[in-house]
Design a protein around this motif. Structure first.
Motif, short mmCIF file in Angstrom:
data_model
loop_
_atom_site.label_atom_id
_atom_site.label_comp_id
_atom_site.label_asym_id
_atom_site.label_seq_id
_atom_site.Cartn_x
_atom_site.Cartn_y
_atom_site.Cartn_z
N HIS A 274 63.03 34.73 20.09
CA HIS A 274 62.49 34.08 21.27
C HIS A 274 61.07 34.59 21.51
CE1 HIS A 274 66.61 32.82 22.19
NE2 HIS A 274 66.98 34.08 22.05
N GLU A 275 60.14 33.69 21.68
CA GLU A 275 58.80 34.08 22.09
C GLU A 275 58.73 34.34 23.59
OE1 GLU A 275 55.76 31.47 20.73
OE2 GLU A 275 56.62 31.25 18.72
N SER A 276 59.67 33.83 24.33
CA SER A 276 59.70 34.02 25.78
C SER A 276 60.35 35.35 26.13
CB SER A 276 60.46 32.87 26.44
OG SER A 276 61.78 32.78 25.93
N SER A 277 60.27 35.70 27.42
CA SER A 277 60.84 36.95 27.89
C SER A 277 62.33 36.81 28.14
CB SER A 277 60.14 37.38 29.18
OG SER A 277 60.74 38.54 29.72
N TYR A 278 63.00 37.95 28.18
CA TYR A 278 64.43 37.95 28.46
C TYR A 278 64.71 37.58 29.92
CZ TYR A 278 62.47 42.59 29.25
OH TYR A 278 61.64 43.61 29.59
N LEU A 279 63.71 37.70 30.78
CA LEU A 279 63.90 37.30 32.17
C LEU A 279 64.06 35.79 32.31
CD1 LEU A 279 61.22 39.59 33.86
CD2 LEU A 279 63.70 39.91 33.84
N ASP A 280 63.52 35.03 31.34
CA ASP A 280 63.65 33.58 31.36
C ASP A 280 64.93 33.09 30.69
OD1 ASP A 280 61.14 33.62 32.53
OD2 ASP A 280 60.10 33.42 30.59
N LEU A 281 65.66 33.99 30.05
CA LEU A 281 66.84 33.58 29.28
C LEU A 281 68.16 34.02 29.91
CD1 LEU A 281 65.49 34.51 25.72
CD2 LEU A 281 65.58 32.24 26.74
N PHE A 282 68.17 35.18 30.58
CA PHE A 282 69.41 35.76 31.08
C PHE A 282 69.28 36.08 32.56
CE2 PHE A 282 68.75 37.19 26.66
CZ PHE A 282 69.77 36.49 26.05
N PRO A 283 70.41 36.17 33.27
CA PRO A 283 70.36 36.57 34.68
C PRO A 283 69.83 37.99 34.85
CG PRO A 283 72.47 35.57 34.13
CD PRO A 283 71.76 35.79 32.84
N LYS A 284 68.99 38.16 35.85
CA LYS A 284 68.33 39.45 36.03
C LYS A 284 69.31 40.53 36.45
CE LYS A 284 64.33 41.48 38.36
NZ LYS A 284 63.19 41.24 39.29
N ASP A 285 70.35 40.17 37.20
CA ASP A 285 71.29 41.18 37.68
C ASP A 285 72.18 41.74 36.58
OD1 ASP A 285 72.51 38.78 37.28
OD2 ASP A 285 73.83 38.89 39.05
N GLN A 286 72.21 41.08 35.41
CA GLN A 286 73.02 41.58 34.29
C GLN A 286 72.21 42.42 33.31
OE1 GLN A 286 75.03 38.36 32.32
NE2 GLN A 286 76.27 37.81 34.12
N LEU A 287 70.90 42.42 33.43
CA LEU A 287 70.04 43.13 32.48
C LEU A 287 69.99 44.62 32.80
CD1 LEU A 287 67.07 40.59 32.21
CD2 LEU A 287 68.96 40.91 30.61
N LEU A 321 56.43 53.91 28.15
CA LEU A 321 56.10 52.49 28.31
C LEU A 321 57.32 51.67 28.72
CD1 LEU A 321 53.83 52.05 25.14
CD2 LEU A 321 53.11 52.39 27.50
N SER A 322 58.47 51.98 28.16
CA SER A 322 59.68 51.22 28.51
C SER A 322 60.08 51.47 29.96
CB SER A 322 60.82 51.58 27.56
OG SER A 322 61.09 52.98 27.61
N LEU A 323 59.92 52.70 30.44
CA LEU A 323 60.23 53.01 31.84
C LEU A 323 59.30 52.26 32.78
CD1 LEU A 323 61.77 54.74 33.95
CD2 LEU A 323 60.00 56.49 33.63
N ALA A 324 58.02 52.25 32.46
CA ALA A 324 57.06 51.54 33.30
C ALA A 324 57.33 50.04 33.31
CB ALA A 324 55.64 51.83 32.80
N LYS A 325 57.71 49.48 32.17
CA LYS A 325 57.98 48.05 32.09
C LYS A 325 59.23 47.69 32.88
CE LYS A 325 58.10 44.28 28.76
NZ LYS A 325 58.03 43.91 27.31
N ALA A 326 60.27 48.52 32.79
CA ALA A 326 61.50 48.24 33.53
C ALA A 326 61.28 48.34 35.03
CB ALA A 326 62.61 49.20 33.08
N LYS A 327 60.48 49.33 35.47
CA LYS A 327 60.18 49.44 36.90
C LYS A 327 59.34 48.27 37.38
CE LYS A 327 60.47 54.42 37.72
NZ LYS A 327 59.73 55.63 38.17
N LYS A 328 58.40 47.84 36.57
CA LYS A 328 57.54 46.72 36.96
C LYS A 328 58.34 45.43 37.11
CE LYS A 328 53.41 44.21 35.46
NZ LYS A 328 52.36 44.10 34.40
N GLU A 329 59.32 45.24 36.25
CA GLU A 329 60.13 44.02 36.30
C GLU A 329 61.34 44.15 37.22
OE1 GLU A 329 61.07 43.44 32.23
OE2 GLU A 329 59.12 42.56 31.72
N GLY A 330 61.56 45.33 37.79
CA GLY A 330 62.65 45.52 38.73
C GLY A 330 64.02 45.45 38.10
N LEU A 331 64.19 46.02 36.91
CA LEU A 331 65.46 45.99 36.19
C LEU A 331 66.21 47.30 36.37
CD1 LEU A 331 64.29 44.37 32.84
CD2 LEU A 331 65.36 43.23 34.77
N LYS A 332 67.51 47.22 36.21
CA LYS A 332 68.33 48.44 36.19
C LYS A 332 68.07 49.19 34.88
CE LYS A 332 72.05 46.01 36.92
NZ LYS A 332 73.47 45.63 37.12
#
Length: 426
Positions: A274-287, A321-332
């Motif tokens: 997928h060229e798109s992000s996982y936020l566009d493919l799956f529910p955010k509360d399950q990520l 980098l992964s921690l900063a990205k997860a915090k920026k996207e508001g993921l668990k």
């Protein structure tokens, strides 16, 4: 005195005979080594169908296309000529430098990007080992081809044998009770597991959006780890449904991954790109983003969650980098309980490869046992792995189950009643 002189003369004569034998043996070993080298050279000539030419007979300026490498830049062209002269001097000095026919435009571009001479020397040594590995593979492939031709020629002689003679011979080419499994059949079986995982299995996301944060070597290493990740997940009993998100077809990571998996763009290949992000493919509360820099430990495996692994090799850039990205996207976020179950050795890093993390997730999903799942951690990184000492210190505090501590027990052959214990008298 006479006997002493005669024995001494015999010893001297015996020593001369031994020296002559060792000289003969060393000459014989040198002769065998030279014959092996000649046989290898002959196989190389047959493989490549060309004569070996010396390095001085090749003009580097006639072999290279400077416009494709330098893009018309005079300074880069001058630096390239200096590097060509430097590699030629190293070759004449006997350093580990591959042949000029092995170099490609990408190799010269990488040498231009290296600033120091020591870095270029290490890269040339790496290319030298790579070239020798390819030569040895071609030689082995050619030897197998010759053996196959000899086998076919020997079987052509046996074509005139009768049915009784054919049935009396028991081997793979004659009468045999076993069914042969081809590599294509095994691949189809493993791919069928992935197709079933696509329909019914749990999903696992690999975030491939870090290629610009890695160097070229880190991208190459990351692509190899992704290839191993796909292979080890495929052969597992209960594989994940893999989704490679944030992929850039023009990026370095996907280009190197395409070299390892040439058919990954085919529609029948069991891999989701997928060229798109996982936020566009799956529910955010399950990520759930798995990052080693967070504080929350993954105590139990969640079968409803969709875990995300960051495809990054941070040998140079150690920023979270992964921690900063997860915090920026508001993921668990969560991390593997490595410190809880393992005692790390002195001087060993706590980093794991992408395929090792996937194997741990596969095993904890199947067995629900961290002791079994963490067997994929390299033993060189831990101290007393498997003894249970580190688990009893930490694992028993929050988890009720842990392996019992190992203690010494006497052998069943030893009778303790007959043993006599005495104290040393001073």
């Amino acid at each position: 005195m006479f006997s002493f002189h005669r024995n001494g003369y015999k010893l001297i004569k015996l020593g001369m005979v031994i020296m002559n034998d060792t000289k003969k043996n060393s000459a014989h070993s040198k002769l065998l080594h030279s014959i092996q080298i000649r046989q290898k050279d002959d196989l190389l000539k047959l493989c490549f169908k060309r004569k070996h030419s010396t390095a001085t007979n090749i003009d580097p300026e006639n072999e290279l296309n400077f416009d494709d490498i330098t893009k018309g830049d005079k300074e880069v062209e001058h630096k390239l000529k200096v590097i060509l002269l430097e590699t030629e001097v190293m070759r004449q000095e006997g350093k580990s430098v591959p042949e000029k026919t092995f170099f490609t435009a990408e190799h010269w571009k990488e040498l231009l990007n290296l600033s120091s001479r020591s870095a270029r020397r290490k890269y040339l040594e790496y290319l030298f080992r790579l070239s020798k590995t390819k030569e040895n593979r071609k030689i082995k492939r050619f030897e197998k081809k010759l053996k196959r031709e000899e086998f076919i020629n020997s079987k052509e002689v046996e074509k005139n044998e009768s049915l009784e003679e054919f049935a009396l011979k028991y081997d793979l080419a004659h009468n045999n009770m076993f069914l042969r499994f081809y590599d294509s059949t095994i691949n189809q079986m493993y791919n069928n597991r992935l197709f079933q995982a696509m329909m019914f299995g749990q999903k696992l996301v690999v975030d491939c959006g870090y290629d610009k944060n890695m160097t070229k070597r880190e991208n190459i290493n990351c692509a190899k780890q992704l290839m191993l990740l796909f292979g080890e997940n495929r052969i597992h009993e209960d594989p994940f449904d893999l989704h490679f998100c944030n992929t850039d077809p023009g990026g370095e990571l996907i280009k190197y991954l395409h070299k390892h998996i040439p058919n990954m763009y085919e529609l029948s290949f069991p891999l989701n790109l997928h060229e798109s992000s996982y936020l566009d493919l799956f529910p955010k509360d399950q990520l759930v983003y798995l990052t080693p820099h967070c504080r929350q430990e993954m105590t139990e495996f969640d079968f409803d969650a969709i875990y995300i692994i960051g495809a990054i090799v941070d040998k140079i850039n150690i920023e979270p980098l992964s921690l900063a990205k997860a915090k920026k996207e508001g993921l668990k976020m969560a991390k593997l309980p490595l410190d809880r179950y393992l005692q790390w050795g002195a001087g060993s890093g706590k980093s794991l490869t992408l395929n090792q993390v996937t194997s741990i997730l596969n095993d904890i999903k199947l067995k629900r046992d961290w002791d079994f799942a963490l067997r994929h951690v390299p033993k060189r990184k831990v101290v007393d792995y498997g003894t249970g000492s580190s688990i009893n210190k930490t694992g028993s505090q929050k988890f009720g189950t842990c392996r019992p501590e190992r203690r010494w027990k006497p052998s069943s052959n030893v009778d303790l009643n007959q043993q006599i214990f005495t104290k040393n008298k001073q």
